[in-house]
Write an enzyme that holds these catalytic residues in place. Structure first.
Site, short mmCIF file in Angstrom:
data_model
loop_
_atom_site.label_atom_id
_atom_site.label_comp_id
_atom_site.label_asym_id
_atom_site.label_seq_id
_atom_site.Cartn_x
_atom_site.Cartn_y
_atom_site.Cartn_z
N CYS A 12 -21.37 13.61 -64.87
CA CYS A 12 -21.25 12.15 -64.96
C CYS A 12 -19.79 11.76 -65.14
O CYS A 12 -19.24 11.85 -66.23
CB CYS A 12 -22.10 11.65 -66.13
SG CYS A 12 -22.02 9.87 -66.35
N CYS A 61 -19.12 8.86 -67.49
CA CYS A 61 -19.32 9.20 -68.90
C CYS A 61 -18.14 9.98 -69.45
O CYS A 61 -17.68 9.75 -70.57
CB CYS A 61 -20.56 10.06 -69.11
SG CYS A 61 -22.03 9.48 -68.30
N ASP A 62 -17.68 10.96 -68.69
CA ASP A 62 -16.75 11.94 -69.23
C ASP A 62 -15.34 11.87 -68.64
O ASP A 62 -14.45 12.61 -69.07
CB ASP A 62 -17.30 13.36 -69.02
CG ASP A 62 -18.64 13.55 -69.73
OD1 ASP A 62 -18.86 12.88 -70.76
OD2 ASP A 62 -19.46 14.35 -69.27
#
Lengths: 303, 102
Positions: free
Chosen positions: A130, A133-134
């Site tokens: 992701c 997300c990261d």
């Protein structure tokens, strides 16, 4: 006995719960992890009618509260199988067994893994599925994106703004995805395309330090030092537990059309887990309504 | 609500703690982290033998970097000042309990 059991508390399952409760049917929603499904990973939803901006977490929480306020019961157990004896269906979870008249399968899909050694242990230590997300952890670093679909391209574009260098490792030499994104990426000086190649090895110390890529045409391997690898090679449906009873397509999706009907009367499929062209939040919600309406009609037909 | 730990208090709250400490690395923009929060809040109340604290990785990027956190939510268990195990991603409550108990 419940009227309807819904497996999966993502947007499709929870919308189905809302429709079924509004039709005064008793509803149990079974969920393996937590309500919301994959939408909770999306920081900002911009394409769902009503709200110009809403986070996936907030969206999921609102739908959950709506379904619960209408009287849907939620149990957090993983459903592992269904047995059908006509008017009574049993859904087995890791802990219990529940009876109902109709089932809606809305289990969605999960990230496809590369399937190479060491992958699981490096999640959170350089391997991610992701980018939104990261990505923030890779500011000024070197990353690779594995994949060539729209998700991979969008991930690469997102990462190109943060990372010093982005490699795109793609198994073909052309992209089927959005041409505009491809052209934008080609103009970025910090993006390098690695064509006709697969990631074949993860090289790690305590965390990922490099990837080995193999050229499919020449068989040559090369090591690329990276701090992070973002895997974006598609998704896999989570229907294995139901395969004995329900017909799946070659890719593992439940064979069901826009009417959400499966091969078994009284068992319906909604959301990303069924064969469909457009897998979006709004189409998942739409499936929830269609499947619930069909399930309500089926339950009524038994009475 | 979990206690927020910062670079200034990490040594004292985590590394010097008598009890094992579960550190929840998270961020406000991270949906799965928000999802996990209520469960951790509850566990923190219920468990006497473990301390549960929160590190906001946006404010405390030094701690996140030091402990190689590159995906959140990331739960790291500390005992006697050292990391003993970690868990990445959203997990249901029974799995969290298993992880905490080792």
């Amino acid at each position: 006995m419940y009227d309807i059991i819904i497996i999966g508390a993502g947007p499709a399952g929870m919308t189905a719960a809302i429709y079924a409760r509004r039709a005064s049917k008793s509803v149990l929603v079974l969920e393996a992890l937590t309500y919301g499904g994959q939408i909770i990973n999306t920081p900002d939803i911009e394409n769902y009618p009503v709200a110009a901006h809403i986070s996936g977490f907030e969206f999921a929480t609102k739908v959950y509260e709506q379904a619960e306020a209408l009287g849907a019961e939620f149990v957090f157990e993983k459903a592992v199988g269904i047995t059908d004896s006509g008017t009574c269906k049993k859904v087995k979870t890791t802990e219990n067994e529940y009876e109902c008249k109709a089932v809606i399968i809305a289990t969605g899909s999960a990230n496809r893994k590369l399937g190479i050694e060491g992958e699981d242990g490096l999640v959170g230590r350089g391997v991610s599925y992701c980018a939104t997300c990261d990505g923030a952890f890779y500011r000024g670093k070197t990353v690779a994106v594995a994949g060539g679909g729209n998700t991979a391209l969008e991930d690469a574009l997102y990462l190109a703004d943060l990372a010093e260098k982005v490699y795109i490792v793609h198994r073909r030499d052309s992209f089927r995805g959005d041409e505009t994104t491809v052209n934008t990426l080609k103009q970025r000086s910090n993006v390098e395309f690695v064509y006709n190649s697969n990631v074949t090895k993860l090289i790690a110390d305590k965390r990922l330090t490099a990837i080995e890529v193999t050229d499919k045409l020449t068989g040559e391997t090369r090591e690329i030092p990276v701090d992070g690898l973002f895997v974006a090679i598609g998704r896999v449906p989570e229907n294995r537990g139901f395969a004995q009873l329900i017909t799946l397509d070659d890719a593992g999706y439940i064979s069901a059309g826009e009417d959400c009907l499966t091969n078994v009367p009284g068992i319906f499929a909604a959301g990303d887990g069924r064969t469909k062209d457009v897998r979006q939040l709004v189409t998942a919600a739409s499936d929830g309504a269609v499947a619930a309406t069909a399930a309500v009609r089926f339950v009524a037909s038994l009475e | 609500m979990l206690k927020e730990v910062t670079a200034a208090t990490f040594e004292n709250e985590v590394l010097q703690s008598d009890k094992p400490v579960l550190v929840d690395f998270n961020a406000d923009w991270c949906g799965p982290c928000q999802m996990l929060k209520p469960t951790l809040d509850k566990l923190a109340e219920e468990l006497d033998n473990v301390k549960v604290v929160s590190v906001n990785i946006d404010n405390e990027d030094e701690i996140a970097y030091k402990y190689n956190v590159s995906s959140i939510p990331c739960l790291v268990m500390f005992e006697g000042g050292a990391e003993v195990r970690r868990s990445v991603g959203l997990k249901p409550r029974p799995e969290l309990i298993k992880f905490i108990n080792g």
